[in-house]
Structures are given as C-alpha cells and as structure tokens.
Write a protein that holds these residues in place. Structure first.
Motif, PDB file in Angstrom:
ATOM      1  N   LYS A 125      40.275  47.083  33.846  1.00 49.12           N
ATOM      2  CA  LYS A 125      40.994  46.061  34.023  1.00 49.12           C
ATOM      3  C   LYS A 125      41.335  45.644  35.179  1.00 49.12           C
ATOM      4  O   LYS A 125      41.103  44.374  35.811  1.00 49.12           O
ATOM      5  N   ASP A 129      39.133  42.678  38.053  1.00 44.04           N
ATOM      6  CA  ASP A 129      40.006  41.545  38.439  1.00 44.04           C
ATOM      7  C   ASP A 129      40.044  41.843  39.928  1.00 44.04           C
ATOM      8  O   ASP A 129      39.966  40.515  40.397  1.00 44.04           O
ATOM      9  N   ASP A 144      42.803  32.404  41.104  1.00 44.83           N
ATOM     10  CA  ASP A 144      42.528  32.118  39.781  1.00 44.83           C
ATOM     11  C   ASP A 144      41.908  31.123  39.158  1.00 44.83           C
ATOM     12  O   ASP A 144      41.483  30.901  38.321  1.00 44.83           O
ATOM     13  N   ARG A 150      38.093  34.104  36.270  1.00 40.17           N
ATOM     14  CA  ARG A 150      38.337  33.396  34.982  1.00 40.17           C
ATOM     15  C   ARG A 150      37.525  34.014  34.153  1.00 40.17           C
ATOM     16  O   ARG A 150      38.061  34.301  32.929  1.00 40.17           O
ATOM     17  N   ARG A 153      38.898  37.772  33.361  1.00 38.68           N
ATOM     18  CA  ARG A 153      40.084  37.753  32.456  1.00 38.68           C
ATOM     19  C   ARG A 153      39.945  37.058  31.205  1.00 38.68           C
ATOM     20  O   ARG A 153      40.774  37.581  30.142  1.00 38.68           O
ATOM     21  N   ALA A 156      38.888  40.134  29.384  1.00 35.77           N
ATOM     22  CA  ALA A 156      40.147  41.055  29.242  1.00 35.77           C
ATOM     23  C   ALA A 156      40.959  40.832  28.048  1.00 35.77           C
ATOM     24  O   ALA A 156      41.283  41.662  27.258  1.00 35.77           O
ATOM     25  N   LYS A 157      41.118  39.571  27.831  1.00 36.11           N
ATOM     26  CA  LYS A 157      41.961  38.948  26.685  1.00 36.11           C
ATOM     27  C   LYS A 157      41.202  39.573  25.270  1.00 36.11           C
ATOM     28  O   LYS A 157      41.739  39.862  24.361  1.00 36.11           O
TER      29      LYS A 157
END
Length: 220
Positions: A125, A129, A144, A150, A153, A156-157
């Motif tokens: 993770k 990133d 970001d 994006r 991430r 990752a969620k």
C-alpha cells in the motif's frame, strides 16, 4: 530465490531506454561507470528525475505486492478464505526492525530496540502510493490529483474492505471486492510503467530492497 529483474526480452517496448537502464542496474551492474547523461536519468533528467529514483526504490516492493495479491486471488476465487496465501498477504510477518538490540548514543540502560512488523499488504500500500506520486511530469502536479494515485488509493480502500470480508468469512462479498480491486490494479500498472497483470513478472517473488547505482563515490 527471489527474482531481481526480468531479462531484457521481458521489458515492455514502450518503456524504452530508461527501463533498460533500470534492468542493467538491478542485475547488479550499479558499480560500473555510467555515462554522465545516463547517470542523471537520461531522458528523465530534470523535471522527470523523480521517476527513475522511484522505480529503483519501489518497483521490487510493488511487484512483490502484486504477485502476492494475485496469489491470494486464486484462493478467494475458490472460496477458500483460510488459504495460507490469504494470510500471507495480510499477516504482519515482515520484520522492519529487530527487537532487543542496543540503541546507539543512548545514555539509559534500557535503550534497546523494539521489534516492528508490517504486512505485505501494508508495505505494498505504501510503496504503490509513493511510486504513483513520483510519476509526475511537472513540478506543479499535485499528487492527490494524479490519475495513478487516485486509482491506487481507490484500490487500497477496496482491499481494506476485502480484509474485513475475509475476517467475517463472507465469501461472496470477498469475491466481489477482489474482482473490483483487481480491475483498479490493472488500470494502475500501465500508468507507472509496470507490465500488465497477466505478465510473467507476477508469477514469482521479487527482491524488495532498493537498488543503488554508483558512479565513483556518488550513489543514488
């Protein structure tokens, strides 16, 4: 044995000279003198200098993470949430710091290190990133808002929700989340100059230590 780098025939043609340099360095040639232009990154010098450095630092960790994520997927697709490959991805089995060693420059008798561990997932993770954030082509780019950041991430969620579903034993939800996360990952890899998920790159272990290039006494 962990693989260090694919052979030249495995390098994606779109990656060009920069990736070939990375292959040479990873293969153990970092002690050889480099052409000054190549040592500075060649076509990636200047505003692109974060990319070759990030690839040397994070490619191994990201490739290893992808490999273990795909290995876990085989068990999830079969509905076996207790497969060792699943535990291997999420378990905190990687020692970041050995415990019980004396700390330098410490005046107290109890100054010893505490063991610190992480999981393949948490390491992946972080590395994915950071790798995505390094693929900037202008100093004004905001991390970001970069598409690869994006995407990874969002991935990752889903993987964090996947862990919850696995712990709860919810096979159907785990299978759905894994499929969605894998789709995100397939979109991420080309944006950071990694090969597609069906590549042989992700059929074996990788060395995860950063790679170093040296020219004389200067190393990066």
């Amino acid at each position: 044995m962990a693989w260090v780098s694919p052979g030249p025939s495995q390098v994606h043609p779109a990656l060009g000279r920069r990736e070939l340099l990375g292959v040479a360095g990873v293969a153990g040639l970092w002690a050889l003198p480099l052409d000054p232009a190549l040592a500075s990154g060649g076509s990636t010098a200047g505003k692109y200098s974060t990319i070759p450095s990030a690839k040397r630092r994070f490619f191994g960790r990201v490739r290893q993470g992808i490999f273990q994520f795909l290995e876990m997927g085989k068990a999830i697709e079969k509905g076996d949430l207790k497969d060792p490959a699943v535990d291997s991805f999420y378990a905190k089995s990687i020692i970041k710091q050995i415990g019980g060693e004396s700390m330098k420059n410490c005046a107290f008798s109890a100054c010893v290190t505490k063991e610190k561990r992480t999981s393949r997932w948490l390491d992946f993770k972080t590395a994915s990133d950071l790798l995505g954030s390094a693929f900037r082509y202008d100093a004004s780019d905001v991390n970001d808002y970069l598409p690869q950041v994006r995407i990874i991430r969002a991935y990752a969620k889903k993987v964090e929700k996947l862990q919850i579903a696995i712990t709860a034993g919810n096979v159907q939800e785990a299978q759905t989340l894994y499929t969605k996360a894998k789709l995100d990952l397939s979109k991420y890899t080309p944006l950071v100059e990694l090969l597609p998920l069906d590549s042989e790159d992700y059929t074996h272990d990788w060395e995860t230590l950063p790679k170093v290039w040296c020219q004389g006494t200067f190393c990066v």
